[in-house]
Design an enzyme around this catalytic site. Structure first.
Site, PDB file in Angstrom:
ATOM      1  N   HIS A   1       0.840  -1.206   0.000  1.00 24.01           N
ATOM      2  CA  HIS A   1       0.000   0.000   0.000  1.00 24.01           C
ATOM      3  C   HIS A   1       0.872   1.253   0.000  1.00 24.01           C
ATOM      4  O   HIS A   1       0.616   2.205  -0.763  1.00 24.01           O
ATOM      5  CB  HIS A   1      -0.915  -0.031   1.231  1.00 24.01           C
ATOM      6  CG  HIS A   1      -1.745   1.207   1.411  1.00 24.01           C
ATOM      7  ND1 HIS A   1      -3.035   1.319   0.935  1.00 24.01           N
ATOM      8  CD2 HIS A   1      -1.469   2.382   2.028  1.00 24.01           C
ATOM      9  CE1 HIS A   1      -3.520   2.506   1.251  1.00 24.01           C
ATOM     10  NE2 HIS A   1      -2.583   3.179   1.908  1.00 24.01           N
ATOM     11  N   GLU A   2       1.910   1.273   0.832  1.00 25.77           N
ATOM     12  CA  GLU A   2       2.780   2.446   0.901  1.00 25.77           C
ATOM     13  C   GLU A   2       3.606   2.604  -0.372  1.00 25.77           C
ATOM     14  O   GLU A   2       3.836   3.723  -0.842  1.00 25.77           O
ATOM     15  CB  GLU A   2       3.692   2.350   2.123  1.00 25.77           C
ATOM     16  CG  GLU A   2       2.956   2.276   3.461  1.00 25.77           C
ATOM     17  CD  GLU A   2       1.982   3.425   3.662  1.00 25.77           C
ATOM     18  OE1 GLU A   2       2.250   4.539   3.167  1.00 25.77           O
ATOM     19  OE2 GLU A   2       0.935   3.200   4.313  1.00 25.77           O
TER      20      GLU A   2
ATOM     21  N   HIS B   1       1.589   4.256  -2.955  1.00 29.73           N
ATOM     22  CA  HIS B   1       1.570   5.713  -2.778  1.00 29.73           C
ATOM     23  C   HIS B   1       2.784   6.348  -3.442  1.00 29.73           C
ATOM     24  O   HIS B   1       2.675   7.383  -4.116  1.00 29.73           O
ATOM     25  CB  HIS B   1       1.589   6.055  -1.282  1.00 29.73           C
ATOM     26  CG  HIS B   1       0.240   6.076  -0.630  1.00 29.73           C
ATOM     27  ND1 HIS B   1      -0.823   6.797  -1.133  1.00 29.73           N
ATOM     28  CD2 HIS B   1      -0.210   5.486   0.515  1.00 29.73           C
ATOM     29  CE1 HIS B   1      -1.879   6.643  -0.335  1.00 29.73           C
ATOM     30  NE2 HIS B   1      -1.534   5.848   0.660  1.00 29.73           N
TER      31      HIS B   1
ATOM     32  N   GLU C   1      -6.132   7.182  -1.111  1.00 27.02           N
ATOM     33  CA  GLU C   1      -6.110   5.971  -0.291  1.00 27.02           C
ATOM     34  C   GLU C   1      -6.771   4.814  -1.030  1.00 27.02           C
ATOM     35  O   GLU C   1      -6.272   3.686  -1.017  1.00 27.02           O
ATOM     36  CB  GLU C   1      -6.819   6.222   1.043  1.00 27.02           C
ATOM     37  CG  GLU C   1      -6.034   7.081   2.018  1.00 27.02           C
ATOM     38  CD  GLU C   1      -4.688   6.458   2.367  1.00 27.02           C
ATOM     39  OE1 GLU C   1      -4.635   5.245   2.648  1.00 27.02           O
ATOM     40  OE2 GLU C   1      -3.694   7.206   2.351  1.00 27.02           O
TER      41      GLU C   1
END
Length: 294
Positions: free
Chosen positions: A142-143, A146, A217
């Site tokens: 997930h990071e 980003h 997100e």
């Protein structure tokens, strides 16, 4: 295995929403500049917002380390985690593998900052100790999603537009108050729509900035599912966090003032990425780190 059509639909939706939000923020900021100084105010506002992107993102890494007391995680301390991290970065197409930092906290935290070659990913001690390895991989993905998307750059641009809008509106209102007697004497009071725009523009910009954060997100969740090959581990991590921390879903308009979507909204979108008949791939543990067969 993923439902590729659903994944592409979500990615397109997130790109569309991001573009519309940034355009709306640019319009509000330009309106505030125009009300203050006409065309030159619009040009100055857009130029100032662009300058915000020129700030060295390396500063954000130093800020993360200072705020969270994060320290570098040596490769020798977690070789399996580092191998998985490098593989995720390869799948994401990053030019370099961002450094991994460790946050001395028992809370479950995962953060990323920066873009390009000046970026970093931080995980807390609590995340590594309390989450199963496959869920650690999912939140790490997930990071990395980003970072791949340059989300900090987008959010910094949105922050700059929001601060500029507030500043321009405040300056315009001060001038209006100062020259109000002269405008009354000359029967040249501003239209009601002008006053309304001045009052509502900063509020609208703040709400759009929060909406952008929520949109990114959702995009990072979809990106994590793509990098891992399945949304299930991230769904499991979100469910665990919701259960362990007892998070409550805000009602109605309160959702508009959140930086993150609700856990329920995130899980619903993630579940749409896998068909109901999907059988989880076998998880193989390599050096303490799980990985998914493709």
């Amino acid at each position: 295995m993923l439902d590729r059509r659903s994944l592409q639909d979500q990615l397109r939706r997130n790109r569309r929403d991001t573009g519309l939000i940034l355009m709306a923020m640019a319009l509000l900021m330009s309106l505030a500049g125009w009300l203050l100084a006409g065309g030159s105010g619009v040009v100055a506002a857009l130029a100032a917002a662009g300058l915000a992107l020129a700030v060295n993102p390396h500063n954000s890494v130093a800020m993360l380390r200072a705020l969270y007391r994060a320290v570098p995680l040596p490769v020798a301390a977690a070789p399996g985690l580092w191998r998985g991290h490098a593989e995720l970065c390869r799948r994401a197409g990053l030019a370099a593998v961002p450094p991994l930092l460790i946050i001395p906290s028992r809370a479950i935290l995962a953060l990323s900052t920066g873009w390009g070659r000046h970026c970093a990913v931080a995980l807390s001690e609590g995340a590594l100790a309390l989450l199963p390895p496959d869920e650690v991989v999912a939140i790490l993905a997930h990071e990395i999603a980003h970072i791949r998307a340059g989300d900090l750059k987008l959010l910094r641009l949105a922050d700059a537009a929001g601060h500029l809008t507030h500043t321009l509106v405040a300056a315009t209102l001060i001038l209006l108050v100062f020259f109000w007697p002269d405008m009354m004497a000359a029967n040249a009071l501003p239209d009601l729509w002008v006053v309304g725009a001045l009052v509502l523009a900063p509020v609208g910009c703040d709400l759009l900035r929060l909406s952008l954060s929520r949109t990114r997100e959702f995009a990072a969740d979809a990106g994590a599912a793509e990098l891992c090959g399945s949304p299930e581990a991230l769904i499991s991590a979100l469910t665990r966090l919701s259960r362990d921390h007892g998070t409550l879903s805000p009602l109605g308009w309160l959702r508009l003032v959140r930086t993150h979507p609700t856990t329920e909204e995130r899980i619903v979108r993630l579940r749409n990425l896998a068909p109901p008949s999907f059988r989880l791939p076998e998880i193989v543990v390599l050096g303490g780190l799980p990985w998914l067969h493709r």
